[in-house]
Design an enzyme around this catalytic site. Structure first.
Site, short mmCIF file in Angstrom:
data_model
loop_
_atom_site.label_atom_id
_atom_site.label_comp_id
_atom_site.label_asym_id
_atom_site.label_seq_id
_atom_site.Cartn_x
_atom_site.Cartn_y
_atom_site.Cartn_z
N ASP A 10 7.08 -3.00 11.58
CA ASP A 10 5.82 -3.48 12.16
C ASP A 10 5.34 -4.73 11.40
OD1 ASP A 10 5.32 -1.95 9.83
OD2 ASP A 10 3.35 -1.32 10.51
N HIS A 240 6.28 -2.56 -0.47
CA HIS A 240 6.62 -1.20 0.00
C HIS A 240 7.95 -1.17 0.77
CE1 HIS A 240 2.58 0.31 -0.89
NE2 HIS A 240 2.10 -0.78 -0.32
C1 BDR Z 1 3.16 0.81 4.55
O1 BDR Z 1 2.07 0.54 5.44
C2 BDR Z 1 2.18 -0.76 5.96
O2 BDR Z 1 0.94 -1.38 5.92
C3 BDR Z 1 3.20 -1.48 5.13
O3 BDR Z 1 3.91 -2.44 5.88
C4 BDR Z 1 4.11 -0.37 4.67
O4 BDR Z 1 5.09 -0.09 5.62
C5 BDR Z 1 2.62 1.06 3.16
O5 BDR Z 1 1.78 2.16 3.15
CA CA Z 2 5.61 -1.68 7.42
#
Ligand code: BDR
Ligand code: CA
Length: 313
Positions: A10, A240
């Site tokens: 995303d 992340h």
């Molecule tokens: C996850 O949430 C999204 O905002 C980031 O892209 C990542 O996949 C981290 O909690």
């Molecule tokens: Ca993500």
């Protein structure tokens, strides 16, 4: 060994960094990207995935997927974290390619069936596309090589609620199906990703090493960094989604445990991931009845952040 992967995403600033790794790393064969709402609307996610591939000079199939959670009401995208355009609100060049006519779920099913026992699904957004693929063709459970998911939290607490990580909270019903499907799965959650900080010095190397793509990554990073500074008081950001790829390629940098996962789908703890270690008895069996999976409990954050910069420099 090369890993054929489908990257479910995303994008999203940290997604974009991970996509750059997926596009560039010689040991990853990026078969396609599947997109979901989450950090942005799904149409924006698809646009950004196409753009990132284009800037890397790669023709990678992009298939659009989930526009909303399976059951719950959808929250507005977090524009204060990723920007309204998902890439820190920097101006973006035009995209000159189109998405697949197939849905994300169909793309996953087709690709896994074409290459049984070879494909790893790497999912770094809400899990609606994987849940839809499971519904379309449950036989993929036995045909994937593996499933790596950035999401959840075992001991770390949440980032969007006191107990829930964003990808799990955004679609807990999909997460519950995907984490308990019985396929070979590893959860790379906040226990690992919060150990990692991508510093401005890392990003300077990435910007220098990636041409036009590097300028986009650095521009969007600047916006994301402001958020981390304000909310966590750190100078840098947690990469992340890149951690899911780091786990695939550098598993020795993570500490994992085997056990049973379940996901809370409603109430105050909605989106929380519950982990029952293998062989550990609790007062009732209900937390230990789901299929065994691996979860990350710790990570060498410095080494992972350096690895990300090394790959992209
Ligand atoms: C996850 O949430 C999204 O905002 C980031 O892209 C990542 O996949 C981290 O909690
Ligand atoms: Ca993500």
């Amino acid at each position: 060994m090369t890993h054929p992967i489908i990257f479910d995403t995303d994008p999203g600033v940290d997604d974009a960094q991970a996509i750059a790794i997926a596009l560039r790393h010689p040991k990853l064969e990026l078969l396609g990207m599947t997109t979901t709402y989450g950090n942005v609307d799904v149409e924006v996610a698809t646009h950004n995935a196409l753009l990132l591939a284009q800037l890397a000079g790669r023709e990678i199939p992009v298939a659009q997927g989930a526009a909303a959670p399976l059951v719950k009401r959808r929250h507005a995208p977090p524009a204060h974290i990723h920007g309204a355009n998902g890439l820190g609100d920097i101006p973006l060049p035009a995209v000159n390619r189109q998405a697949e006519s197939r849905s994300a779920a169909q793309f996953i099913v087709d690709t896994v069936n074409e290459r049984p026992a070879e494909v790893t699904l790497v999912a770094v957004g809400p899990l609606g596309n994987l849940a839809a693929a499971l519904q379309l063709d449950p036989t993929i459970i036995d045909k994937v090589k593996g499933v790596v998911i950035m999401g959840g939290s075992i001991h770390e607490g949440g980032n969007v609620t006191p107990v829930a990580e964003a990808n799990m909270f955004n679609d807990p019903d999909a997460a519950a199906r995907v984490l308990t499907a019985g396929w070979p799965l590893t959860l790379v959650g906040l226990d690992a990703t919060h150990r990692c900080v991508l510093r401005p010095s890392h990003m300077a190397r990435i910007e220098a090493g990636q041409g036009e793509l590097g300028r986009l990554l650095a521009g969007s990073y600047a916006f994301y960094r402001d958020f981390y500074h304000e909310f966590l008081g750190i100078d840098g950001c947690c990469p992340h989604d890149s951690c899911a790829l780091a786990w695939l390629l550098q598993p020795e940098l993570f500490t994992t445990a085997r056990g049973h996962l379940s996901v809370v789908t409603d109430g105050a703890a909605e989106g929380q991931t519950l982990f029952a270690p293998e062989g550990r008895g609790f007062i009732e069996e209900r937390w230990s009845t789901t299929p065994l999976v691996d979860v990350c409990l710790e990570a060498d954050g410095q080494a992972i952040s350096d690895w990300i910069a090394d790959v992209l420099a």
